[in-house]
Design a protein around this motif. Structure first.
Motif, PDB file in Angstrom:
ATOM      1  N   VAL A   1     -65.914-132.105  72.743  1.00 33.28           N
ATOM      2  CA  VAL A   1     -64.653-131.836  72.124  1.00 33.28           C
ATOM      3  C   VAL A   1     -64.177-132.091  70.697  1.00 33.28           C
ATOM      4  O   VAL A   1     -63.592-131.344  70.044  1.00 33.28           O
ATOM      5  N   THR A   2     -64.624-133.402  70.785  1.00 35.68           N
ATOM      6  CA  THR A   2     -64.768-134.301  69.649  1.00 35.68           C
ATOM      7  C   THR A   2     -64.742-133.922  68.403  1.00 35.68           C
ATOM      8  O   THR A   2     -64.233-133.314  67.275  1.00 35.68           O
ATOM      9  N   ILE A   3     -66.173-132.708  68.428  1.00 35.50           N
ATOM     10  CA  ILE A   3     -66.708-132.259  67.644  1.00 35.50           C
ATOM     11  C   ILE A   3     -66.365-130.600  67.578  1.00 35.50           C
ATOM     12  O   ILE A   3     -66.129-130.505  65.789  1.00 35.50           O
ATOM     13  N   LEU A   4     -65.906-130.031  68.675  1.00 38.21           N
ATOM     14  CA  LEU A   4     -65.439-129.027  68.121  1.00 38.21           C
ATOM     15  C   LEU A   4     -64.609-128.815  67.497  1.00 38.21           C
ATOM     16  O   LEU A   4     -63.627-128.127  66.769  1.00 38.21           O
ATOM     17  N   ILE A   5     -63.542-129.664  68.205  1.00 39.84           N
ATOM     18  CA  ILE A   5     -62.192-129.671  66.749  1.00 39.84           C
ATOM     19  C   ILE A   5     -62.345-130.609  65.651  1.00 39.84           C
ATOM     20  O   ILE A   5     -61.789-129.912  64.826  1.00 39.84           O
ATOM     21  N   THR A   6     -63.258-131.118  65.642  1.00 45.35           N
ATOM     22  CA  THR A   6     -63.502-131.589  63.814  1.00 45.35           C
ATOM     23  C   THR A   6     -64.079-130.283  63.298  1.00 45.35           C
ATOM     24  O   THR A   6     -63.386-130.044  62.196  1.00 45.35           O
TER      25      THR A   6
ATOM     26  N   LEU B   1     -59.226-124.915  70.743  1.00 48.27           N
ATOM     27  CA  LEU B   1     -58.248-124.986  71.725  1.00 48.27           C
ATOM     28  C   LEU B   1     -58.611-123.290  72.351  1.00 48.27           C
ATOM     29  O   LEU B   1     -58.272-123.227  73.375  1.00 48.27           O
ATOM     30  N   ALA B   2     -59.104-122.295  71.588  1.00 51.31           N
ATOM     31  CA  ALA B   2     -58.896-120.530  72.064  1.00 51.31           C
ATOM     32  C   ALA B   2     -59.861-120.975  73.706  1.00 51.31           C
ATOM     33  O   ALA B   2     -60.149-120.361  74.206  1.00 51.31           O
ATOM     34  N   VAL B   3     -61.427-121.168  72.780  1.00 51.40           N
ATOM     35  CA  VAL B   3     -62.162-121.518  74.223  1.00 51.40           C
ATOM     36  C   VAL B   3     -62.037-122.506  75.070  1.00 51.40           C
ATOM     37  O   VAL B   3     -62.597-122.485  76.243  1.00 51.40           O
ATOM     38  N   MET B   4     -60.673-123.377  75.520  1.00 49.79           N
ATOM     39  CA  MET B   4     -61.035-124.638  76.201  1.00 49.79           C
ATOM     40  C   MET B   4     -59.289-124.046  76.688  1.00 49.79           C
ATOM     41  O   MET B   4     -59.000-124.814  77.619  1.00 49.79           O
TER      42      MET B   4
ATOM     43  N   ILE C   1     -65.433-116.096  80.510  1.00 48.57           N
ATOM     44  CA  ILE C   1     -64.373-115.991  79.646  1.00 48.57           C
ATOM     45  C   ILE C   1     -64.236-116.726  78.170  1.00 48.57           C
ATOM     46  O   ILE C   1     -63.710-116.473  77.262  1.00 48.57           O
ATOM     47  N   GLY C   2     -65.031-118.389  78.387  1.00 48.93           N
ATOM     48  CA  GLY C   2     -64.849-119.107  77.451  1.00 48.93           C
ATOM     49  C   GLY C   2     -65.978-118.408  76.028  1.00 48.93           C
ATOM     50  O   GLY C   2     -65.870-118.586  74.946  1.00 48.93           O
TER      51      GLY C   2
ATOM     52  N   ILE D   1     -66.857-115.103  71.393  1.00 47.63           N
ATOM     53  CA  ILE D   1     -67.000-113.842  70.479  1.00 47.63           C
ATOM     54  C   ILE D   1     -66.235-113.266  69.919  1.00 47.63           C
ATOM     55  O   ILE D   1     -66.013-112.427  68.564  1.00 47.63           O
ATOM     56  N   VAL D   2     -65.290-112.800  70.571  1.00 46.66           N
ATOM     57  CA  VAL D   2     -64.082-112.530  69.885  1.00 46.66           C
ATOM     58  C   VAL D   2     -63.307-113.158  68.581  1.00 46.66           C
ATOM     59  O   VAL D   2     -62.800-111.977  68.230  1.00 46.66           O
ATOM     60  N   PHE D   3     -62.818-114.498  69.484  1.00 45.57           N
ATOM     61  CA  PHE D   3     -62.088-114.691  68.176  1.00 45.57           C
ATOM     62  C   PHE D   3     -63.214-115.179  67.057  1.00 45.57           C
ATOM     63  O   PHE D   3     -62.562-115.877  65.672  1.00 45.57           O
ATOM     64  N   GLY D   4     -64.025-115.450  67.360  1.00 45.08           N
ATOM     65  CA  GLY D   4     -65.215-116.474  66.350  1.00 45.08           C
ATOM     66  C   GLY D   4     -65.299-115.560  65.057  1.00 45.08           C
ATOM     67  O   GLY D   4     -65.374-115.943  64.622  1.00 45.08           O
TER      68      GLY D   4
END
Length: 613
Positions: A180-185, A192-195, A284-285, A290-293
């Motif tokens: 979570v820390t790395i993804l937010i960084t 936030l989208a994938v979680m 779902i994640g 894929i879409v938002f990324g």
């Protein structure tokens, strides 16, 4: 009521009985209880636990570092700039990290398994030792099968928790926090989208957890009931066969077996709901990633988007993200099972013996054997008083007989002398010491008890006799057997004293088992000997043989003889005649016969029965 209807009603009654063997424990899930369970880790915190935690930290740090090296360093820097040297170094570094991760995981698995096995060993030992120290009233209300389930099945169900669960829990929590820390960084928007599905998942698990806990608790209860019935059925197989009740017994077992099966199915169904839900969340994640990324890659870093390497790192971390969550769901199920089992274990560990010791109790170094009952009253329950204000004295070295009809209080007096129970009122004293103030070990070391239904342990005849005095030599064991007349039948056995008697002494007759119990009791060299219908299973010829031996062996010892066969107590120094918990008469045989009271009638009725035969 018809015969068939009576049988059905009896089965229902039996089922109600077995359902009271173990009651469901309605307690909320709480960490206080879990911390109590985790206390058993304390002896191993600086060895196995610390080592496993260090290995876990190393392997987790490496797992979190590798996706960043691949995405940010390898793709966004080395490949983007076509720096082959840097790419080679990164490949070598990643290979070394994987090797270190393998070594760390090897030691983590090794140490957590050693940790789990040691904790389960300690817990089972603690539970067994505690149960051995409980009073007789505990065993009066608990079946052997129920106790067996607690010591074996319930402790075994905690093995996975201690062997891997705790360390895996810490590792998964550390992994999730790190991810979570790395993804937010890397990208707050994409993180936030994938979680976004996480709150929904936690809501569902909160709704299910109470139902899951209850179903696993029900599994333990059903197992206990089935084991209780199995234990009783096996021990009473001869009675079942004698009354041709095999079919009825099988039908009843089938009902218990079905209940156990249904409990397992129900618990498994509810537990199985976690994994599919996590996989759906993962799907779902992945779609969101894929879409938002892809949208963020098209925007590019300059417009608030991301680079390709960041997307690749996200893909790695997203794959790593749902696995710990899935394991945490399974871990929660495991935690529920452990909580249900630990509640049942601690229920027994919280049992306090009704017969307990005071601080700094008196220790009998020697015991003369003078016994006093001072206005003793005793009740097994509120509705049944077994002794009413009984006062009596047994002088040291005397042979005392207790006679009376069944339920008159004879065995209760013997139980109070051994302090298997404490009197409801009054005092029981030996050599002037109130038994409540005396050490139990020092008291019972000076008392030997021989019961009508003697218990013979699996092992050799030598081992069974030596049970009364583990430090005795072979010669002392054989001497004790010779004195009570047991050496005659032992000599006829193929292996003599080394003969294996099998479970409960099945290869021996009732009389032979009784003779072994005499030898066992006498080898202990007690100051007080209690014979509770001890000669009931011995034929007249054998009884005459051991009566002669007992005259010598009981000399200088206080002997309490409980017998319906009045011919065995003629030579007693004093005879107490009991009726409904009260002493009606006392005196020796001649005195009581002259009084022509209750004792006289008992003797006369017994001899009339013999004449009729």
């Amino acid at each position: 009521m018809s015969s068939k209807g009576a049988q059905i009603e009896n089965k229902r009654h039996l089922k109600r009985f077995y359902y009271t063997v173990d009651q469901a424990i309605e307690k909320p899930f709480n960490w206080k209880q879990m911390w109590r369970l985790l206390y058993y880790l304390k002896p191993y915190t600086k060895t196995y636990l610390l080592g496993a935690i260090i290995a876990m930290i190393v392997s987790t740090a490496i797992r979190l570092a590798i996706p960043i090296l691949i995405g940010k360093a390898a793709i966004d820097i080395a490949i983007a700039k076509k720096d082959t040297t840097l790419l080679l170094y990164l490949v070598i570094t990643i290979g070394i990290l994987y090797l270190l991760s393998y070594v760390a995981n090897y030691f983590r698995i090794k140490w957590v398994n050693l940790l789990g096995q040691n904790v389960i060993y300690d817990l089972r030992q603690h539970l067994f030792t505690h149960v051995q120290g409980l009073s007789n009233n505990f065993f009066d209300s608990k079946s052997a099968g129920s106790i067996l389930v607690r010591i074996m099945n319930d402790t075994n169900s905690l093995q996975e928790l201690f062997s891997s669960g705790i360390i895996n829990l810490l590792m998964d929590i550390a992994t999730l926090l790190g991810i979570v820390t790395i993804l937010i960084t890397l990208s707050p928007k994409l993180a936030l989208a994938v979680m976004v599905v996480i709150p929904l998942m936690f809501y569902v698990t909160t709704v299910l957890r109470r139902k899951i806990r209850r179903t696993w608790q029900e599994v333990r209860i059903q197992q206990s009931r089935m084991n209780s019935h199995l234990n009783e059925s096996i021990q009473g197989i001869r009675i079942t066969q004698a009354f041709t009740q095999e079919k009825e017994n099988t039908e009843f077992f089938n009902g218990l077996n079905t209940d156990t099966y249904n409990a397992w199915v129900s618990a498994t169904k509810k537990s199985a709901m976690f994994r599919p839900f996590v996989e759906m969340s993962n799907a779902i994640g992945t779609v969101i990633l894929i879409v938002f990324g892809a949208h963020l890659i098209i925007l590019g870093p300059s417009n608030g988007g991301i680079e390709l390497g960041t997307f690749v790192s996200f893909a790695f971390f997203l794959g790593m993200f749902w696995d710990p969550i899935s394991r945490l769901g399974q871990m929660y199920n495991q935690l529920l099972v452990a909580m249900a089992s630990s509640e049942r274990i601690f229920e027994y560990l919280d049992e306090k013996p009704n017969v307990d010791e005071v601080e700094n109790p008196y220790e009998f170094q020697e015991m003369k054997g003078r016994i006093e009952f001072d206005h003793v009253q005793f009740s097994y329950d509120e509705n049944r008083i077994a002794l009413h204000e009984v006062s009596l004295e047994m002088k040291a070295g005397q042979t005392i007989a207790l006679v009376g009809h069944t339920g008159s209080g004879k065995s209760t007096i013997a139980n109070l002398i051994s302090r298997f129970y404490d009197p409801t009122k009054g005092q029981v004293k030996i050599d002037g010491h109130n038994l409540r103030d005396v050490s139990l070990n020092s008291l019972r070391k000076h008392i030997s008890v021989v019961l009508q239904d003697t218990f013979i342990f699996s092992g050799t005849i030598m081992d069974n006799i030596r049970f009364g005095n583990p430090g005795a030599t072979d010669e002392e064991v054989m001497e004790a057997a010779r004195v009570v007349g047991a050496d005659d039948f032992i000599a006829r056995l193929a292996k003599g004293y080394q003969t294996e008697v099998e479970e409960r002494g099945n290869i021996l007759s009732a009389g032979e088992r009784q003779l072994l119990s005499f030898a066992r009791a006498l080898l202990a060299n007690p100051s007080i000997i209690i014979l509770d219908e001890a000669t009931a299973s011995i034929d007249t010829e054998t009884e005459l043989k051991i009566q002669a031996a007992l005259r010598t062996l009981l000399k200088g010892r206080t002997a309490i003889i409980i017998a319906h066969r009045l011919s065995t107590i003629r030579e007693a120094d004093n005879i107490f005649v009991l009726q409904q918990g009260k002493i009606l008469e006392s005196g020796n045989h001649e005195q009581l016969m002259e009084q022509k009271g209750e004792y006289y009638e008992l003797v006369r009725s017994q001899f009339q029965m013999l004449d009729a035969i």
